[in-house]
Design a protein around this motif. Structure first.
Motif, short mmCIF file in Angstrom:
data_model
loop_
_atom_site.label_atom_id
_atom_site.label_comp_id
_atom_site.label_asym_id
_atom_site.label_seq_id
_atom_site.Cartn_x
_atom_site.Cartn_y
_atom_site.Cartn_z
N THR A 55 19.72 -11.13 48.90
CA THR A 55 19.51 -10.28 50.07
C THR A 55 20.68 -10.38 51.03
N SER A 56 21.17 -11.60 51.24
CA SER A 56 22.30 -11.76 52.17
C SER A 56 23.58 -11.10 51.61
N LEU A 57 23.74 -11.09 50.30
CA LEU A 57 24.90 -10.42 49.70
C LEU A 57 24.82 -8.91 49.82
N LEU A 58 23.61 -8.37 49.75
CA LEU A 58 23.44 -6.91 49.78
C LEU A 58 23.42 -6.34 51.19
N GLU A 59 23.31 -7.19 52.19
CA GLU A 59 23.28 -6.68 53.57
C GLU A 59 24.64 -6.35 54.09
#
Length: 59
Positions: A55-59
């Protein structure tokens, strides 16, 4: 081993042996299930951490 069973059988303590075996088996199963639960919790925690990282990579 047979002598021990013969002593318990003659004294009428065979029920105590059966109770001991049952309690030992129940305790063993409890320890096994707690270990499996701990391993399951660890796998779930790893999964949640991976989802958070993704999730943090895709934000």
């Amino acid at each position: 081993m047979a002598e021990a069973l013969q002593i318990f059988a003659t004294k009428g303590d065979l029920a105590h042996v059966a109770l001991f075996l049952w309690a030992s088996a129940a305790s063993g199963l409890l320890v096994w299930s707690l270990r499996e639960q701990a391993a399951s919790n660890k796998r779930f925690q790893d999964f949640v951490e991976e989802i958070a990282r993704l999730t943090s990579l895709l934000e």
